[in-house]
Enzyme design. Structure first.
Site, PDB file in Angstrom:
ATOM      1  N   LYS A  83       0.861  -1.196   0.000  1.00 24.76           N
ATOM      2  CA  LYS A  83       0.000   0.000   0.000  1.00 24.76           C
ATOM      3  C   LYS A  83       0.892   1.238   0.000  1.00 24.76           C
ATOM      4  O   LYS A  83       1.820   1.350   0.814  1.00 24.76           O
ATOM      5  CB  LYS A  83      -0.872  -0.032   1.249  1.00 24.76           C
TER       6      LYS A  83
HETATM    7  C1  E4P Z   1      -8.303   1.818   3.826  1.00 27.38           C
HETATM    8  O1  E4P Z   1      -7.552   1.069   3.279  1.00 27.38           O
HETATM    9  C2  E4P Z   1      -8.043   2.488   5.108  1.00 27.38           C
HETATM   10  O2  E4P Z   1      -7.322   1.593   5.931  1.00 27.38           O
HETATM   11  C3  E4P Z   1      -9.299   2.816   5.883  1.00 27.38           C
HETATM   12  O3  E4P Z   1     -10.452   2.431   5.187  1.00 27.38           O
HETATM   13  C4  E4P Z   1      -9.324   4.204   6.438  1.00 27.38           C
HETATM   14  O4  E4P Z   1     -10.539   4.351   7.144  1.00 27.38           O
HETATM   15  P1  E4P Z   1     -10.787   5.501   8.242  1.00 27.38           P
HETATM   16  O5  E4P Z   1     -11.084   6.761   7.521  1.00 27.38           O
HETATM   17  O6  E4P Z   1     -11.950   4.995   9.035  1.00 27.38           O
HETATM   18  O7  E4P Z   1      -9.516   5.577   9.067  1.00 27.38           O
END
Ligand code: E4P
Length: 220
Positions: A83
Site C-alpha cells: 500500500k
Molecule cells: C483503507 O484502506 C483504510 O485503511 C481505511 O479504510 C481508512 O478508514 P478511516 O477513515 O476509518 O480511518
C-alpha cells in the site's frame, strides 16, 4: 462487489473470515499501531488466516525507501499487496514495484484524477476514502461513481485498470451505495460487517421460530 475487512486485529479477521464473505484484508499504519504487534509478524499471521490479498502500507516517504520497504513486505507472503500513498514518490514506487511483479494498492485517494494516475502507474487497486470525504461535507460515494466512470471511459474493455476499493466505510448504507456506484470492493471495519446482519424483523423472526418450536416440543 467483493468485501474486504479493514483491520489488523487477528480475532476480528478470523471471525469475519469464518462467515465466508471476506476476499481480502486492508491495514494501515494506524490500525497496526493500535494492535501493538510486530508489523511484519502481524502481516504474516493475517496472510495465514485469509490466504487472499492483504494490503500492508509502507511508512517511508521517498521512492527508493518505499520500494525497499515494499520488497520486504512482498517477501513476507505471496498475497501481500504493498500500500502506497498517492504522492509523486508513492507513484514512482508503484511503477517500480509493478515492474517487479509486486501488486500495489494506492491509498488516500480523494479525486478521480488521483485514481486515474494510480491506475496508469500500474496499481492493482485504488482506495478512495468515502467516509473521510463525507466528514468534510463532500459526497464520498459520488467519488467512487466518478472513478468508475473515468475508468470505464478511459480504458478499452480489454485494457488492465485498477480495481476500486471503497475505503473509510462508516456504516452499512455506504456498502450498498458503493456497490451501486460500481465499486469492485468495499473494505469495511469489523463493527460495520457485524451491522450487516442486523434487522429487527430477522431478530423477531428467530425469536418466534424458536418459541413456536419450544411450545410444540417442550421436552427439547
Ligand atoms: C483503507 O484502506 C483504510 O485503511 C481505511 O479504510 C481508512 O478508514 P478511516 O477513515 O476509518 O480511518
Amino acid at each position: 462487489m467483493r468485501l474486504f475487512i479493514d483491520s489488523a486485529n487477528l480475532d476480528e479477521i478470523r471471525e469475519a473470515h469464518s462467515w465466508g464473505i471476506i476476499s481480502g484484508v486492508t491495514t494501515n499504519p494506524s490500525l497496526v499501531a493500535k494492535e501493538g504487534a510486530d508489523f511484519h509478524q502481524r502481516v504474516r499471521d493475517i496472510c495465514q488466516v485469509v490466504q487472499a490479498p492483504v494490503s500492508a502500507e509502507v511508512t517511508a516517504t521517498e521512492a527508493p525507501a518505499m520500494v525497499e520497504q515494499g520488497k520486504r513486505l512482498a517477501d513476507l507472503d505471496e498475497n501481500v499487496v504493498v500500500k502506497l500513498p498517492i504522492t509523486p514518490a508513492g507513484l514512482a514506487a508503484c511503477a517500480a514495484l509493478t515492474a517487479l511483479g509486486i501488486d500495489t494498492n494506492v491509498t488516500l485517494i480523494f479525486t478521480a484524477n488521483q485514481a486515474l494516475m494510480a491506475s496508469l502507474a500500474g496499481a492493482r487497486y485504488v482506495s478512495p476514502f468515502v467516509g473521510r470525504l463525507d466528514d468534510i461535507g463532500q459526497d464520498g460515494i459520488q467519488l467512487v461513481q466518478t472513478i468508475r466512470d473515468v475508468f470505464d471511459y478511459s480504458f478499452m474493455p480489454e485494457q488492465r485498470r485498477a480495481e476500486i476499493i471503497a475505503a473509510s466505510i462508516r456504516h452499512p448504507v455506504h456498502i450498498e451505495r458503493a456497490a451501486l456506484a460500481g465499486s469492485d470492493i468495499a473494505t469495511c471495519p469489523f463493527s460495520v460487517l457485524k451491522q450487516l446482519f442486523r434487522h429487527p424483523l430477522t431478530d423477531a423472526g428467530i425469536e418466534k421460530f424458536l418459541s413456536d418450536w419450544k411450545q410444540a416440543n417442550p421436552q427439547t
